[in-house]
Design an enzyme around this catalytic site. Sequence first.
Site, PDB file in Angstrom:
ATOM      1  N   LEU A  14      34.304  66.556  61.838  1.00  0.00           N
ATOM      2  CA  LEU A  14      34.279  67.990  62.155  1.00  0.00           C
ATOM      3  C   LEU A  14      32.909  68.371  62.719  1.00  0.00           C
ATOM      4  CD1 LEU A  14      36.254  69.668  59.250  1.00  0.00           C
ATOM      5  CD2 LEU A  14      36.777  69.737  61.668  1.00  0.00           C
ATOM      6  N   HIS A  15      32.654  67.910  63.925  1.00  0.00           N
ATOM      7  CA  HIS A  15      31.397  68.182  64.606  1.00  0.00           C
ATOM      8  C   HIS A  15      31.683  68.807  65.953  1.00  0.00           C
ATOM      9  CE1 HIS A  15      29.195  65.976  61.582  1.00  0.00           C
ATOM     10  NE2 HIS A  15      30.097  65.014  61.678  1.00  0.00           N
ATOM     11  N   ALA A  16      30.819  69.699  66.399  1.00  0.00           N
ATOM     12  CA  ALA A  16      30.868  70.336  67.712  1.00  0.00           C
ATOM     13  C   ALA A  16      32.272  70.768  68.133  1.00  0.00           C
ATOM     14  CB  ALA A  16      30.207  69.451  68.750  1.00  0.00           C
ATOM     15  N   PRO A  18      35.482  69.508  67.751  1.00  0.00           N
ATOM     16  CA  PRO A  18      36.522  69.603  66.730  1.00  0.00           C
ATOM     17  C   PRO A  18      36.280  70.753  65.740  1.00  0.00           C
ATOM     18  CG  PRO A  18      35.907  67.321  67.034  1.00  0.00           C
ATOM     19  CD  PRO A  18      34.912  68.146  67.802  1.00  0.00           C
TER      20      PRO A  18
END
Length: 93
Positions: A14-16, A18
Amino acid sequence: MAERRVNVGWAEGLHARPASIFVRAATATGVPVTIAKAGGDPVNAASMLAVLGLGAQGGEEIVLASAAEGADAALERLAKLVAEGLEELPETV
């Protein structure tokens, strides 16, 4: 309290991008939802900074929860989004 446990389907976690997709989807449900790493403290799923702060990695288990009316349907849709690493919130489950 409705709850769903799901493994993050995006390889990058769950980065940037997503996280942005997830936050928009959580907001679109119209239901207050929290997200947490398994065993961790829940944060507001509609907050980009809070979601990024989780540092959830691909394959890691997260917990989605809500006590609001309509929570089951909203959590089911969000769980599908996260588990499958989708690009947008599914219309139906």
